[in-house]
Scaffold this motif. Structure first.
Motif, PDB file in Angstrom:
ATOM      1  N   ARG A   1       0.825  -1.187   0.000  1.00 54.59           N
ATOM      2  CA  ARG A   1       0.000   0.000   0.000  1.00 54.59           C
ATOM      3  C   ARG A   1       0.860   1.237   0.000  1.00 54.59           C
ATOM      4  O   ARG A   1       1.391   1.580   1.034  1.00 54.59           O
ATOM      5  CB  ARG A   1      -0.913  -0.015   1.237  1.00 54.59           C
TER       6      ARG A   1
ATOM      7  N   SER B   1      -4.722  12.449   2.975  1.00 52.53           N
ATOM      8  CA  SER B   1      -5.219  13.331   1.926  1.00 52.53           C
ATOM      9  C   SER B   1      -5.197  14.787   2.393  1.00 52.53           C
ATOM     10  O   SER B   1      -5.509  15.081   3.542  1.00 52.53           O
ATOM     11  CB  SER B   1      -6.652  12.930   1.559  1.00 52.53           C
TER      12      SER B   1
ATOM     13  N   HIS C   1      -9.165  13.587  -1.523  1.00 49.75           N
ATOM     14  CA  HIS C   1      -8.593  12.589  -2.437  1.00 49.75           C
ATOM     15  C   HIS C   1      -8.520  13.076  -3.865  1.00 49.75           C
ATOM     16  O   HIS C   1      -9.231  12.611  -4.747  1.00 49.75           O
ATOM     17  CB  HIS C   1      -9.348  11.259  -2.344  1.00 49.75           C
TER      18      HIS C   1
ATOM     19  N   PHE D   1      -4.234   8.377   2.413  1.00 49.42           N
ATOM     20  CA  PHE D   1      -5.114   7.447   3.126  1.00 49.42           C
ATOM     21  C   PHE D   1      -5.133   7.762   4.606  1.00 49.42           C
ATOM     22  O   PHE D   1      -4.229   8.397   5.138  1.00 49.42           O
ATOM     23  CB  PHE D   1      -4.820   5.980   2.844  1.00 49.42           C
ATOM     24  N   SER D   2      -6.201   7.323   5.255  1.00 50.10           N
ATOM     25  CA  SER D   2      -6.427   7.768   6.622  1.00 50.10           C
ATOM     26  C   SER D   2      -6.267   6.651   7.630  1.00 50.10           C
ATOM     27  O   SER D   2      -6.435   6.842   8.824  1.00 50.10           O
ATOM     28  CB  SER D   2      -7.827   8.354   6.740  1.00 50.10           C
ATOM     29  N   SER D   3      -5.961   5.451   7.146  1.00 48.59           N
ATOM     30  CA  SER D   3      -5.714   4.366   8.087  1.00 48.59           C
ATOM     31  C   SER D   3      -4.651   3.459   7.495  1.00 48.59           C
ATOM     32  O   SER D   3      -4.353   3.541   6.303  1.00 48.59           O
ATOM     33  CB  SER D   3      -6.987   3.574   8.338  1.00 48.59           C
TER      34      SER D   3
END
Ligand SMILES: Nc1nc2c(ncn2[C@@H]2O[C@H](COP(=O)(O)OP(=O)(O)OP(=O)(O)O)[C@@H](O)[C@H]2O)c(=O)[nH]1
Ligand SMILES: [Mg+2]
Ligand SMILES: [Zn+2]
Length: 291
Positions: free
Chosen positions: A69, A165, A196, A218-220
């Motif tokens: 990722r 983001s 995004h 991304f947030s996690s």
């Protein structure tokens, strides 16, 4: 056959940069059978169909690294971008990113962007990270602060820009290389979050034998790649540094007696928030392992 590098993949097509230009290529069914899917960043050999100038990927060369990722191969360095404000820096997420890049054994730079929005004393937290052993750059895509320093670090590297983001990854890249013209987005006034703007993964040739990879925020970040609890400490540089002095080998720096890490935290040599995040990740890994 022609050698090149995959710089982009969209809808089953791969764009391969070679000394003769960029070719749109398909992968052969062969790869799927062997469970290797070509990745952006892969060095490949392609066979070009002279009639329509499209190509087939015939061979994928061995990878020096592979991230899931974003899905990309042969990255040499990661720049983790966080903004000091709009959105506010998220230490919990920063520490998770750091666990990932340590796990992947990538060179790492922490870049704090939007310093134009903060007072000097609001930037002092960075000492925690430089003291822990990380390279850090304070930047502003708006004023140009830190841009030269970033440009220098990119030379002869394949660098992924990662982070939430709206922190300004694309803006920084546009400032580093004026020709890029990457799309950048507004921060939502209501949530002060990004929306995004960057949607796909693309390797960009910026000269000086360097590529950069702009990625969607991304947030996690899932930590399930950490297989054993005992590995986690080695992904926190300052914890790793002291753990050899713990009384028990395999100490998790949790509730064990004679733990050097806890002692160094009390002495102020390990930051309390970093330690707290370590414990929270440790518990998370422990709980997901218990079936
Ligand atoms: N004040 C200030 N604003 C900035 C700075 N850098 C970027 N911005 C603004 O922040 C917003 C988001 O920037 P982007 O570059 O799109 O952020 P991103 O990290 O690429 O976001 P995603 O592509 O969604 O992951 C834009 O409105 C930029 O103008 C900075 O240094 N200072
Ligand atoms: Mg972007
Ligand atoms: Zn310990």
């Amino acid at each position: 056959m022609l050698s090149g590098r995959i710089i982009k993949g969209i809808g089953g097509f791969y764009y391969v940069e070679t000394e003769r230009g960029i070719y749109e290529c398909k992968a052969r069914g062969l790869f799927r059978k062997h469970n290797t899917i070509p990745l952006v960043g892969d060095k490949v050999l392609i066979r070009v169909n002279e009639e329509d100038e499209t190509g087939y990927i015939e061979k994928i060369m061995d990878r020096s690294s592979q991230l899931t990722r974003p899905p990309v191969a042969n990255i040499t360095q990661a720049i983790i971008v966080m903004s000091v404000k709009e959105p506010d820096i998220n230490f919990w997420l920063l520490d998770r990113f750091l666990v990932m890049v340590e796990y992947e054994k990538l060179d790492t730079i922490i870049c704090i962007n939007k310093i134009d929005l903060a007072k000097d004393e609001e930037l002092e937290f960075i000492n925690i990270y430089s003291k822990a052993g990380y390279s850090t750059i304070m930047a502003s895509a708006k004023t140009g602060d830190g841009i030269e320093e970033l440009r220098e670090k990119l030379k002869n590297n394949i660098t992924v820009f990662a982070g939430p983001s709206g922190v300004g990854k694309s803006s920084l890249l546009n400032k580093i290389d004026k020709r890029l013209g990457l799309k950048t987005g507004e921060i939502s006034k209501k949530t002060t979050r990004g929306k995004h703007t960057t949607r796909h993964v693309e390797l960009i040739d910026i000269g000086f034998n360097s590529y950069v990879l702009d990625t969607p925020g991304f947030s996690s970040l899932d930590l399930s790649f950490v297989e054993e609890e005992v590995q986690l400490g080695s992904y926190f540089r300052e914890i790793d540094k002291y753990s050899y002095k713990c009384k028990f080998s395999g100490c998790l720096h949790y509730k064990e007696p004679g733990c050097e890490v806890k002692k160094q935290m009390e002495l102020g040599n390990i930051d309390k928030v970093r330690y707290k995040n370590y414990i929270s990740f440790l518990e998370e890994i422990r709980n997901t392992r218990r079936y």
